[in-house]
Design a protein around this motif. Structure first.
Motif, PDB file in Angstrom:
ATOM      1  N   LEU A  51      -4.023   5.856 -10.595  1.00 23.72           N
ATOM      2  CA  LEU A  51      -3.402   4.526 -10.667  1.00 23.72           C
ATOM      3  C   LEU A  51      -4.407   3.424 -10.991  1.00 23.72           C
ATOM      4  CD1 LEU A  51      -0.983   4.737  -7.578  1.00 23.72           C
ATOM      5  CD2 LEU A  51      -0.516   5.313  -9.971  1.00 23.72           C
ATOM      6  N   GLY A  52      -5.683   3.762 -11.071  1.00 25.02           N
ATOM      7  CA  GLY A  52      -6.709   2.774 -11.415  1.00 25.02           C
ATOM      8  C   GLY A  52      -6.964   1.760 -10.320  1.00 25.02           C
ATOM      9  N   LEU A  53      -6.871   2.202  -9.056  1.00 22.33           N
ATOM     10  CA  LEU A  53      -7.014   1.291  -7.930  1.00 22.33           C
ATOM     11  C   LEU A  53      -8.431   1.305  -7.361  1.00 22.33           C
ATOM     12  CD1 LEU A  53      -3.689   2.121  -6.048  1.00 22.33           C
ATOM     13  CD2 LEU A  53      -4.119   0.251  -7.654  1.00 22.33           C
ATOM     14  N   THR A  54      -8.724   0.293  -6.567  1.00 20.41           N
ATOM     15  CA  THR A  54      -9.969   0.237  -5.822  1.00 20.41           C
ATOM     16  C   THR A  54      -9.891   1.173  -4.636  1.00 20.41           C
ATOM     17  OG1 THR A  54     -10.290  -2.068  -6.457  1.00 20.41           O
ATOM     18  CG2 THR A  54     -11.531  -1.290  -4.548  1.00 20.41           C
ATOM     19  N   VAL A  64      -5.734  13.987  -1.847  1.00 19.09           N
ATOM     20  CA  VAL A  64      -4.636  13.518  -2.689  1.00 19.09           C
ATOM     21  C   VAL A  64      -4.710  12.003  -2.869  1.00 19.09           C
ATOM     22  CG1 VAL A  64      -2.136  13.483  -2.994  1.00 19.09           C
ATOM     23  CG2 VAL A  64      -3.225  15.439  -1.868  1.00 19.09           C
ATOM     24  N   ALA A  65      -5.075  11.294  -1.804  1.00 21.78           N
ATOM     25  CA  ALA A  65      -5.216   9.837  -1.909  1.00 21.78           C
ATOM     26  C   ALA A  65      -6.286   9.474  -2.931  1.00 21.78           C
ATOM     27  CB  ALA A  65      -5.565   9.246  -0.541  1.00 21.78           C
ATOM     28  N   GLY A  66      -7.393  10.220  -2.950  1.00 23.68           N
ATOM     29  CA  GLY A  66      -8.441   9.970  -3.942  1.00 23.68           C
ATOM     30  C   GLY A  66      -7.943  10.214  -5.349  1.00 23.68           C
ATOM     31  N   ARG A 110      -3.723  -0.343  -2.575  1.00 23.88           N
ATOM     32  CA  ARG A 110      -4.538   0.782  -2.121  1.00 23.88           C
ATOM     33  C   ARG A 110      -3.643   1.991  -1.883  1.00 23.88           C
ATOM     34  NH1 ARG A 110     -10.434   0.198  -0.933  1.00 23.88           N
ATOM     35  NH2 ARG A 110     -10.769  -2.021  -1.280  1.00 23.88           N
ATOM     36  N   VAL A 111      -4.271   3.158  -1.941  1.00 27.84           N
ATOM     37  CA  VAL A 111      -3.655   4.390  -1.458  1.00 27.84           C
ATOM     38  C   VAL A 111      -4.465   4.838  -0.251  1.00 27.84           C
ATOM     39  CG1 VAL A 111      -2.958   6.755  -1.964  1.00 27.84           C
ATOM     40  CG2 VAL A 111      -2.944   5.035  -3.789  1.00 27.84           C
ATOM     41  N   VAL A 112      -3.781   5.079   0.866  1.00 25.38           N
ATOM     42  CA  VAL A 112      -4.461   5.348   2.134  1.00 25.38           C
ATOM     43  C   VAL A 112      -3.890   6.614   2.763  1.00 25.38           C
ATOM     44  CG1 VAL A 112      -4.911   4.467   4.463  1.00 25.38           C
ATOM     45  CG2 VAL A 112      -4.873   2.886   2.520  1.00 25.38           C
ATOM     46  N   SER A 113      -4.759   7.402   3.391  1.00 25.19           N
ATOM     47  CA  SER A 113      -4.290   8.513   4.218  1.00 25.19           C
ATOM     48  C   SER A 113      -5.287   8.763   5.332  1.00 25.19           C
ATOM     49  CB  SER A 113      -4.114   9.790   3.395  1.00 25.19           C
ATOM     50  OG  SER A 113      -3.622  10.831   4.225  1.00 25.19           O
ATOM     51  N   ILE A 169       0.840  -1.189   0.000  1.00 22.88           N
ATOM     52  CA  ILE A 169       0.000   0.000   0.000  1.00 22.88           C
ATOM     53  C   ILE A 169       0.881   1.247   0.000  1.00 22.88           C
ATOM     54  CG2 ILE A 169      -1.891  -1.130   1.224  1.00 22.88           C
ATOM     55  CD1 ILE A 169      -1.082   0.560   3.706  1.00 22.88           C
ATOM     56  N   LEU A 170       0.296   2.332  -0.517  1.00 24.07           N
ATOM     57  CA  LEU A 170       0.926   3.643  -0.463  1.00 24.07           C
ATOM     58  C   LEU A 170       0.222   4.449   0.621  1.00 24.07           C
ATOM     59  CD1 LEU A 170       2.847   5.793  -1.564  1.00 24.07           C
ATOM     60  CD2 LEU A 170       1.116   6.368  -3.286  1.00 24.07           C
ATOM     61  N   LEU A 171       0.967   4.880   1.618  1.00 26.86           N
ATOM     62  CA  LEU A 171       0.408   5.601   2.754  1.00 26.86           C
ATOM     63  C   LEU A 171       0.906   7.037   2.723  1.00 26.86           C
ATOM     64  CD1 LEU A 171      -1.238   5.310   5.413  1.00 26.86           C
ATOM     65  CD2 LEU A 171       0.900   4.729   6.549  1.00 26.86           C
TER      66      LEU A 171
END
Length: 423
Positions: free
Chosen positions: A90-93, A82-84, A71-74, A5-7
């Motif tokens: 990136l085409g993520l869920t 920015v996470a949205g 996922r991208v999470v913040s 994940i990207l945090l």
């Protein structure tokens, strides 16, 4: 291989929880806010301003191409928008750009709710002194606030038309910029913590806010004592709001006011709550919402959510008189008081207590628990009263604009607007 994940803006505790869930964490954090202890739980750490949209987008694309994120999470106040954006790029869920923007832009959210008939509230964007006066004369009282932001920054109540000139002068002096005007809602203020999985929204907790008649929260208690039938009405409104904005997965923190005409949404954010509310949720209902958010990235997903109430908990914030700190007393006594779970003071002798302009100006807190809400709230108040932060007035009373406060917090309200200005 562990999911990755990207945090954005990971605290030491948040990163540790993600690692304990079995995730590889890539953390992008602002250098001034980074907690060095978080590095031990990350596979990579990048100290850059994640609100620099061009830079963070290029970095995220490169990292994702090398080894994809799930996922991208913040969980920060500045990060979800920015996470949205990155989730969509990136085409993520997860919560994408459109939903994140709706929840970030209070005027856009209010317009959508009014259009859908979800607790309509009269409002206007921008205006003039004459418009504010006409609005106050028509609706009795109003509140002005920035169209973006959190922590009650730049929020002011106007109770009568006669107060409009003073409020207008304050808007100009404080540098609020783009603002909105709403009918002033009166009633009990509550916060609803929910968690969504595949479009199904579960309300985990409802807390009551005490702001002492102002705009900054002085305390919260959970569970909120609600009138009969009110809980179902509140839950229904929150679910309708989340459906309307298109939130499918993850946490949401929604603030409402229980008016004589029913509950009305004030604002909502696609993240865990601040103000120690997330801690109250874990104490009373057993849900660690940060950990749940991380579990969305796992192949097995999130376990079944079945809220169970175990007593009550409350937080009380410290708001001593502004000025230079001479001494801090009573912290040890507060920590030993009945029911106290945690007590912290955020100022030291020689430091400075700022006027209470937003949540960041609070000087500490006490968290307490008990078998019922009234006792938990009483314990938190009593323990907080044991802590005495002695201050002396400063020779010159400090003045600051909203931009000054945001700069000190290393935050901008609309990073996309900044990006456009820099092109």
């Amino acid at each position: 291989m562990r999911p990755r994940i990207l945090l954005l803006g990971g605290t030491e505790a948040g990163v540790r929880k993600a690692a304990e869930c079995g995730l590889d964490v890539v953390n992008i954090d602002k250098p001034a806010l980074f907690e060095p202890a978080a590095r031990a739980y990350c596979v990579q750490t990048h100290l850059v301003d994640y609100q620099d949209i061009g830079l963070v987008t290029a970095l995220a694309r490169t990292l994702h191409a090398h080894r994809p994120f799930r996922r991208v999470v913040s969980q920060t106040e500045a990060g979800p928008l920015v996470a949205g954006h990155l989730t969509t790029v990136l085409g993520l869920t997860g919560t994408g750009a459109a939903t994140a923007r709706l929840l970030h832009d209070k005027a856009a959210l209010r317009a959508l709710l009014n259009e859908r008939g979800i607790g309509p509230v009269p409002f206007r964007v921008g205006g003039s002194p004459s418009m504010l006066r006409a609005f106050a004369e028509r609706h009795g009282a109003l509140v002005v606030k920035p169209t973006m932001g959190s922590g009650s920054l730049g929020v002011r109540k106007v109770h009568t038309p006669e107060q409009v000139p003073e409020a207008w002068a304050w808007l100009d002096a404080f540098g609020v910029g783009e603002f909105m005007v709403e009918k002033l809602l009166t009633g009990t203020e509550i916060s609803v913590e929910s968690f969504s999985v595949a479009g199904h929204h579960t309300v985990l907790a409802v807390s009551r806010k005490d702001n002492g008649g102002g705009v900054v929260a002085l305390g919260h208690v959970l569970p909120a004592p609600l009138p009969p039938g009110c809980a179902a009405e509140v839950e229904d409104m929150v679910r309708r709001m989340l459906d309307a904005v298109g939130l499918v997965d993850g946490p949401a923190h929604t603030e409402l006011i229980l008016t004589a005409d029913g509950p009305r949404v004030v604002e909502s954010h696609p993240r865990c709550a601040g103000g120690r509310i997330a801690e109250l949720v874990e104490l009373v209902h057993g849900f660690d919402m940060e950990r749940l958010t991380c579990q969305l990235a796992l192949p097995g997903g999130v376990p079944a959510l079945d809220p169970v109430t175990r007593g009550a908990a409350a937080v009380r914030f410290l708001t001593p008189p502004p000025g230079r700190v001479r001494a801090v007393e009573g912290l040890a006594a507060a920590r030993q008081a009945e029911g106290v779970v945690r007590a912290e003071v955020g100022v030291d002798p020689g430091g400075q207590v700022e006027p209470l302009r937003w949540s960041e100006d609070r000087s500490g807190y006490v968290v307490a628990r008990a078998e019922d809400a009234a006792t938990a709230e009483r314990r938190a108040r009593s323990a907080a009263a044991l802590i005495r932060v002695h201050t002396e007035p400063l020779p010159i009373e400090p003045t600051a604009t909203m931009q000054d406060l945001l700069t000190a917090a290393d935050e901008v309200l609309d990073p996309f607007g900044v990006a456009l200005c820099n092109e």
